[in-house]
Design an enzyme around this catalytic site. Structure first.
Site, mmCIF file in Angstrom:
data_model
loop_
_atom_site.group_PDB
_atom_site.id
_atom_site.type_symbol
_atom_site.label_atom_id
_atom_site.label_comp_id
_atom_site.label_asym_id
_atom_site.label_seq_id
_atom_site.Cartn_x
_atom_site.Cartn_y
_atom_site.Cartn_z
ATOM 1 N N ASP A 1 0.813 -1.210 0.000
ATOM 2 C CA ASP A 1 0.000 0.000 0.000
ATOM 3 C C ASP A 1 0.848 1.264 0.000
ATOM 4 O O ASP A 1 0.634 2.179 -0.802
ATOM 5 C CB ASP A 1 -0.945 0.016 1.205
ATOM 6 C CG ASP A 1 -2.063 -1.015 1.073
ATOM 7 O OD1 ASP A 1 -2.055 -1.776 0.089
ATOM 8 O OD2 ASP A 1 -2.929 -1.066 1.962
ATOM 9 N N ARG B 1 0.344 5.678 17.036
ATOM 10 C CA ARG B 1 0.152 6.655 15.958
ATOM 11 C C ARG B 1 0.661 8.061 16.292
ATOM 12 O O ARG B 1 1.277 8.701 15.443
ATOM 13 C CB ARG B 1 -1.319 6.698 15.539
ATOM 14 C CG ARG B 1 -1.866 5.383 14.996
ATOM 15 C CD ARG B 1 -0.906 4.694 14.063
ATOM 16 N NE ARG B 1 -1.490 3.540 13.399
ATOM 17 C CZ ARG B 1 -0.821 2.440 13.112
ATOM 18 N NH1 ARG B 1 0.457 2.335 13.483
ATOM 19 N NH2 ARG B 1 -1.402 1.440 12.479
ATOM 20 N N ASP C 1 -7.208 5.422 12.352
ATOM 21 C CA ASP C 1 -5.837 5.893 12.229
ATOM 22 C C ASP C 1 -5.728 7.214 11.487
ATOM 23 O O ASP C 1 -4.860 8.036 11.796
ATOM 24 C CB ASP C 1 -4.970 4.831 11.550
ATOM 25 C CG ASP C 1 -4.532 3.748 12.511
ATOM 26 O OD1 ASP C 1 -4.628 3.966 13.738
ATOM 27 O OD2 ASP C 1 -4.084 2.676 12.051
ATOM 28 N N SER D 1 -5.768 -8.356 7.947
ATOM 29 C CA SER D 1 -4.802 -7.257 8.036
ATOM 30 C C SER D 1 -4.136 -7.277 9.403
ATOM 31 O O SER D 1 -4.796 -7.487 10.420
ATOM 32 C CB SER D 1 -5.526 -5.928 7.819
ATOM 33 O OG SER D 1 -4.657 -4.844 8.044
#
Length: 404
Positions: free
Chosen positions: A17, A97, A126, A180
């Site tokens: 990605d 994050r 996110d 994922s």
């Protein structure tokens, strides 16, 4: 019309990605791309990310080991709060994050970039966590979120784009992992695909950081964790750095099947999602922390702290790490930890971590007051009568009124 982007710092994992995003940024914005890859203890080799970025023509590549900063400055403050989102989730992805986003902003300043970019989708949490941090630290930064802009809205389109632009595709991507995965030193999470049906139990192959509790050793393992002012500093008498300590707890918890969680949670954007989490070391850590707090925290402080915790956890989950209200709560929580020092003994067995003992030079536990044996006058039991009657006064008045 927005100004042309000259240079952008991309949060880059080296995976499919973000490699596609890298090429897409070059094609769409015609800008210089700087890549930043953070080592947060995800357990993957990061040099392939450098090689792939070089192959795609990137000149400024940042790959940084942030494990100690991650645990010391983000995980530790959060664990002082005993934070659990919706009563269960130890916030392993959420807490990572703001550190990644903070470092992106610092790199953007360093290299003179006018934009930052992340690879989070428009459906998840996110994107909010990254961007709230960006704006909190650099209010005028340009943010590029490809998943909210491009038309590559399916895995097939992504693969076709990769092939067209000669972007290497890992062999397992064609028969792509059925879910994922996101990992760091605190936890590993899995979601999507085979996990999207909340009725279906996760199969054992979903788990990678813990053994099945059924397959865990038949003999319990005991360990001792030493705390200083609310933070763990040693395991079994050996002082360790923050990251090394969490690594050790992960190893112990993992071999005993501790820290598995199958959760349907409420995302900030409004939808429910199902995630499967493994947080072996963090689970032991939090149980031990509550154990040492139980003998060192005053009742009023402990109960108030428990009232503040859901709000604190929500702020972390929603991405408000750098918001003033989170910092205000942190100041109160840190104040409460001044005397939270001592040692906790933990028993690990078949998926469970339980407190087996606790001691502290600051202990508020008084055997003289609680003993069922003779207490040598430490506590006058007759005092309880007046205490009870004063607390019952309003109840008695209300009952008398009802009876006329």
């Amino acid at each position: 019309m927005e100004k042309k982007v000259k240079k952008v710092v991309l949060a880059y994992s080296g995976g499919l990605d973000t490699s596609i995003i890298l090429k897409w940024l070059q094609d769409t914005y015609g800008c210089e791309v700087v890549t930043f890859t953070a080592d947060l203890g995800q357990g993957e080799e990061l040099e392939p990310a450098r090689k792939k970025a070089q192959m795609l023509g990137i000149k400024e590549i940042f790959i940084e080991d942030l494990r100690e900063e991650f645990v010391r400055d983000f995980v530790m403050p959060m664990f002082r709060a005993n934070a659990l989102y919706e009563g269960q989730y130890l916030l392993g992805t959420s807490i990572a994050r703001p550190l990644i986003a903070k470092r992106q902003i610092e790199i953007a300043r360093q290299v003179g970039a006018d934009a930052v970019c992340h690879g989070a989708t428009g459906k998840g949490n996110d994107q909010v966590r990254f961007e709230l941090t960006y704006y909190a630290l650099e209010p005028n930064i340009r943010v590029i979120a490809p998943w909210r802009e491009w038309k590559l809205d399916s895995r097939t389109k992504l693969l076709d784009y990769a092939e067209k632009n000669q972007i290497p595709i890992a062999k397992d991507k064609r028969g792509e992992a059925p879910f994922s995965v996101d990992a760091n030193l605190l936890h590993i999470s899995a979601e999507g695909k085979v996990l999207e049906d909340p009725w279906q139990e996760p199969e054992e192959f979903v788990y990678s950081r813990t053994v099945s509790p059924e397959a865990a050793p038949d003999k319990p393992e005991y360990l001792e964790i030493e705390f200083e002012k609310g933070d763990p500093v040693a395991v079994n008498g050996k002082r360790l750095s923050p990251a090394a300590l969490l690594t050790e707890l992960n190893a112990i918890g993992g071999r005993h099947g501790i820290g598995r969680l199958d959760l349907v949670e409420n995302r900030f954007v409004g939808m429910k999602s199902r995630g499967v989490y493994e947080t072996p070391g963090g689970t032991i850590w939090q149980i031990a922390h509550r154990g040492i707090e139980s003998i060192t925290l005053d009742r009023g402080a402990a109960h108030l702290k428990d009232e503040l915790m859901p709000r604190y956890a929500e702020l972390v989950y929603y991405g408000f790490w750098f918001a003033p209200e989170r910092e205000m709560l942190q100041a109160a929580i840190d104040k409460s930890q001044a005397n939270v020092s001592g040692t906790v003994r933990i028993k690990c067995y078949k998926g469970q971590a339980t407190v087996a003992g606790r001691k502290s030079p600051n202990s508020l536990y008084s055997l003289a007051h609680v003993t069922f044996e003779e207490d040598a006058g430490a506590y006058n039991q007759r005092d309880a009568e007046g205490f009870i009657k004063l607390n019952a006064l309003r109840l008695r008045l209300a009952a008398a009124k009802r009876k006329g």
